[in-house]
Each structure stands twice: as C-alpha cells, then as structure tokens.
Design an enzyme around this catalytic site. Sequence first.
Site, PDB file in Angstrom:
ATOM      1  N   GLY A   9      -6.584  25.101 -34.399  1.00 33.26           N
ATOM      2  CA  GLY A   9      -7.779  24.289 -34.585  1.00 33.26           C
ATOM      3  C   GLY A   9      -7.480  22.972 -35.276  1.00 33.26           C
ATOM      4  O   GLY A   9      -8.091  21.940 -34.969  1.00 33.26           O
TER       5      GLY A   9
ATOM      6  N   GLU B 218      -4.909  -3.451  -9.366  1.00 35.22           N
ATOM      7  CA  GLU B 218      -6.274  -3.815  -9.006  1.00 35.22           C
ATOM      8  C   GLU B 218      -7.139  -2.561  -8.887  1.00 35.22           C
ATOM      9  O   GLU B 218      -6.623  -1.453  -8.700  1.00 35.22           O
ATOM     10  CB  GLU B 218      -6.278  -4.608  -7.699  1.00 35.22           C
ATOM     11  CG  GLU B 218      -5.510  -5.914  -7.804  1.00 35.22           C
ATOM     12  CD  GLU B 218      -5.649  -6.794  -6.571  1.00 35.22           C
ATOM     13  OE1 GLU B 218      -6.370  -6.398  -5.628  1.00 35.22           O
ATOM     14  OE2 GLU B 218      -5.038  -7.880  -6.561  1.00 35.22           O
TER      15      GLU B 218
ATOM     16  N   GLU C 212       3.730  11.319  -9.403  1.00 34.32           N
ATOM     17  CA  GLU C 212       3.865  11.487  -7.951  1.00 34.32           C
ATOM     18  C   GLU C 212       4.643  10.327  -7.327  1.00 34.32           C
ATOM     19  O   GLU C 212       5.434  10.528  -6.394  1.00 34.32           O
ATOM     20  CB  GLU C 212       2.468  11.596  -7.328  1.00 34.32           C
ATOM     21  CG  GLU C 212       1.703  12.872  -7.679  1.00 34.32           C
ATOM     22  CD  GLU C 212       1.146  12.890  -9.097  1.00 34.32           C
ATOM     23  OE1 GLU C 212       0.776  13.973  -9.578  1.00 34.32           O
ATOM     24  OE2 GLU C 212       1.076  11.806  -9.726  1.00 34.32           O
TER      25      GLU C 212
ATOM     26  N   SER D 181      -1.840   3.172  -6.885  1.00 35.43           N
ATOM     27  CA  SER D 181      -0.415   3.297  -6.605  1.00 35.43           C
ATOM     28  C   SER D 181       0.026   2.463  -5.403  1.00 35.43           C
ATOM     29  O   SER D 181       1.207   2.174  -5.254  1.00 35.43           O
ATOM     30  CB  SER D 181      -0.053   4.774  -6.364  1.00 35.43           C
ATOM     31  OG  SER D 181      -0.279   5.538  -7.537  1.00 35.43           O
TER      32      SER D 181
ATOM     33  N   GLY E 138       3.586   3.741 -12.925  1.00 31.23           N
ATOM     34  CA  GLY E 138       3.742   4.618 -11.777  1.00 31.23           C
ATOM     35  C   GLY E 138       3.517   6.073 -12.159  1.00 31.23           C
ATOM     36  O   GLY E 138       4.120   6.571 -13.104  1.00 31.23           O
TER      37      GLY E 138
ATOM     38  N   GLU F 154      10.543  -1.077 -16.977  1.00 28.45           N
ATOM     39  CA  GLU F 154       9.443  -0.368 -17.617  1.00 28.45           C
ATOM     40  C   GLU F 154       9.675   1.142 -17.609  1.00 28.45           C
ATOM     41  O   GLU F 154       9.468   1.816 -18.620  1.00 28.45           O
ATOM     42  CB  GLU F 154       8.137  -0.709 -16.897  1.00 28.45           C
ATOM     43  CG  GLU F 154       6.888  -0.247 -17.618  1.00 28.45           C
ATOM     44  CD  GLU F 154       5.623  -0.693 -16.911  1.00 28.45           C
ATOM     45  OE1 GLU F 154       4.581  -0.775 -17.567  1.00 28.45           O
ATOM     46  OE2 GLU F 154       5.677  -0.956 -15.683  1.00 28.45           O
TER      47      GLU F 154
ATOM     48  N   ARG G 105       0.990  -9.813   4.160  1.00 32.44           N
ATOM     49  CA  ARG G 105       1.089 -11.147   3.580  1.00 32.44           C
ATOM     50  C   ARG G 105       2.130 -11.215   2.462  1.00 32.44           C
ATOM     51  O   ARG G 105       2.397 -10.231   1.780  1.00 32.44           O
ATOM     52  CB  ARG G 105      -0.277 -11.580   3.046  1.00 32.44           C
ATOM     53  CG  ARG G 105      -1.296 -11.832   4.144  1.00 32.44           C
ATOM     54  CD  ARG G 105      -2.661 -12.193   3.582  1.00 32.44           C
ATOM     55  NE  ARG G 105      -3.629 -12.404   4.662  1.00 32.44           N
ATOM     56  CZ  ARG G 105      -4.920 -12.634   4.465  1.00 32.44           C
ATOM     57  NH1 ARG G 105      -5.397 -12.691   3.226  1.00 32.44           N
ATOM     58  NH2 ARG G 105      -5.728 -12.819   5.495  1.00 32.44           N
TER      59      ARG G 105
END
Length: 393
Positions: free
Chosen positions: A353, A135, A380, A140, A377, A254, A190
């Site tokens: 370049g 969100e 860190e 994190s 993630g 993942e 919650r």
Amino acid sequence: MIEWSDEDLMIRDAVRGWIDAEVRPNLDALESGDLPPYDLLRDLYKTFGMDELARSSFRARGRDEERPPRGANAAMTMIPVIELCRVAPGLVAAMGVGLGLAAGTIMKRGTPEQRERWALPLLTMEKIGAWAITEPDSGSDAFGGMRSTARKVGDEYVINGGKTFITNGPYADTIVFYAKLDDGSDPRDREILTFVLDRGMPGLEQSKPLRKMGLHSSPTGELFLTDVRAGADRLLAAGEGGGKASAKQNFVTERAGVAAMALGVIEECLRLSVEYARTRELWGQRIGDFQLIQLKLATMEVARLNVQNLVFRHIEMQRAGRAPTLAEASAMKLYAAQAASEVAQEAVQLFGGNGYMSEYRVEQLARDARSFQIYAGTDEIQVTHIARDLLSR
C-alpha cells in the site's frame, strides 16, 4: 569496460551531491509543474563547467565537425543521465531533447553558420530546444502519416501543420521542425524537409504544458503553425537520405540513451526496495527474510547488471568512434525500457500500500519508467526494426 573507473566514481559522487542539494528539495515543485526544469539544468551545466566544455569543444573541433572527437569521455555524458534518472527522469528527457535531438540535428545537417547561430546556444543550455516530428494522427507512422506541409513561395517556405507530444514544446526557444514539401505529389511520397524555427515567429503557437501520466518534470506540449514563413537560411541540408535519414539518426541517439535512463530508475528502485526490506516488519520479522521478497530483489539486481552492461557497451562503442546501428539501439531500448518498467512495478508491489502513495518515491518512478516503452518509438516499433535487420542479413 566492466566497472566505473575511480575518476568516473568521483564524477558520480559530485553529481549525486549536487542532485541531493538542488533537485531532491525541489522534487514536489517539479512534479506539480510549478517549477520548469530549465534553471536547474542550467545550474548543473554551470556547476560542472559543462557549458564551457561544450563551448570550447565546439570551437576546438571547428564548426564543421559533426561529432565529438574519437575517445572523448563518454562516461561523463552518461553519469549525469543515470544519476538524474534516479530522482527525476523528466529532467533528462528535457535536457536530452534539446542537446541530443535539436542540437544534434543542426550539427549533423546544418551549415557552419546555422550551427553557430542555433546549435551552440543549445549545446551550452543558453537556449532550450525542441524536436518536432510527432503529429496527432501519425503516431508510429511518423513519416507516412505526416501532414505538416512546407510550400515554396519565392525564396521562402510557408509552413502549416501541427505537432503533439513535443518535449520542451511550451518553453522552447529553438524548434527543429519536420514537414513535407507540398509539391503536388502523393502525400506519402513527398520529400521530408527540416527547418529551424524560433519562438515568437508570426503564425507559430506553443501550447501550455499537457497533463500526462509521468515525467512531470519534463514539460510536453503542442505546436500549431499557420502560414509560418521560413527563409532558406532556416532549411537544414537534406543530405543523404533527406529528412528521413536525419530523423533516423536521431532515433539511434535517443534509443541508446534510454538504456542509461533506465539504469538510473532501476538503481534507485533497487536501493529503495532493499532499504525498505531491511526495515519493514511483518509477523515479527523483516520482510527481507521472506523468500518472495528476496526473489523480487534478486530479479531487480539481475536487471540492473544487464542494463548496466548495455550502458558500458555503449560507452565503449563511443570511445571506439562507433555508433550503434538502428537495430542495435532498438534492442538496447527495448530491453532496458521493459526492465525499468518491470523493476519499478515490482518495487511498488514490494512496498504494498505504501508503494501506491506518492510519499514513497517508487510510485513516481513507476509512472516515469512506463514512458520509456512509448517515447522514442514504442516497444512494438523496436521489435520491427530489430526483426527487419535480422531478416535482411
């Protein structure tokens, strides 16, 4: 496992041939966003029978089985990932989220009916999946900072909230969506609920693709939910640990997969750099004869060997029926992501370049590799998970 088998190499060469014929000619269209990746991925599945393999495997092991049988050909799942990442890592991000995260969550937490209805079409690439947890204000702190809510109203849940940085979000047919149960308790405490949503549901809005630094061949978007009604048939079982445990299981999948993605980028950067060092001349000699260039190439090769060994270890673990722990997967991702990013940046430097120009592909690979240190993630967060595991022993 210390090297690919002859069968693995045959699969690799076949996949590489398909990529040369189908992906490389379309790379500019993928990078510009003019060509969504899904038809190409479906063609990959059909060409190599991966859709039928997924379907037959689903039927053979039964709808109640959560994972492939012990000893399955783990290399077959890794080789396409590695080869695709040599050219367009975004394709793997788009494919992996639908298969590993969206379908994976439903297979682990869904009823037989839910797996049949939603997971199977994702596993065969018939439909595109998204996995929505991130969100705008959580980052994190995915669980504590989550503001999306699900309120029980009769036999339904009314879901409100928004998600961002959602891979496949703009085009997803099936969305695994995480929200907090609105039960009046402290928001940070919650229960996390997991729902399966479909494109076109009233109140569900999927944004256009967002512009981003890299992984242009992987569409990323936002989701906005306003009073979306979901019946109990769309709620996945909480299981042990609830929705948080479900998400953490997916983090393992993942993060371990990032090692294979990183290997593809490293191999291609090394190949392009060696080729350039052999042909580019300065002061009357090829640049590969200069010791500083040799140091760059040698460092790239060391990284390739190390990341390849991580991939081989992961394959052997799968063959043995063992999944890495969260800390092990985090360690794999941390090292592999940093190695890929460093190798890609060194490749740009080696090209000088030319490396800064999009005509030379190391520019794209450097942008794509940078994402490995952020998604699934940040570096860190990986450090935190590794250290907590060490300190808890």
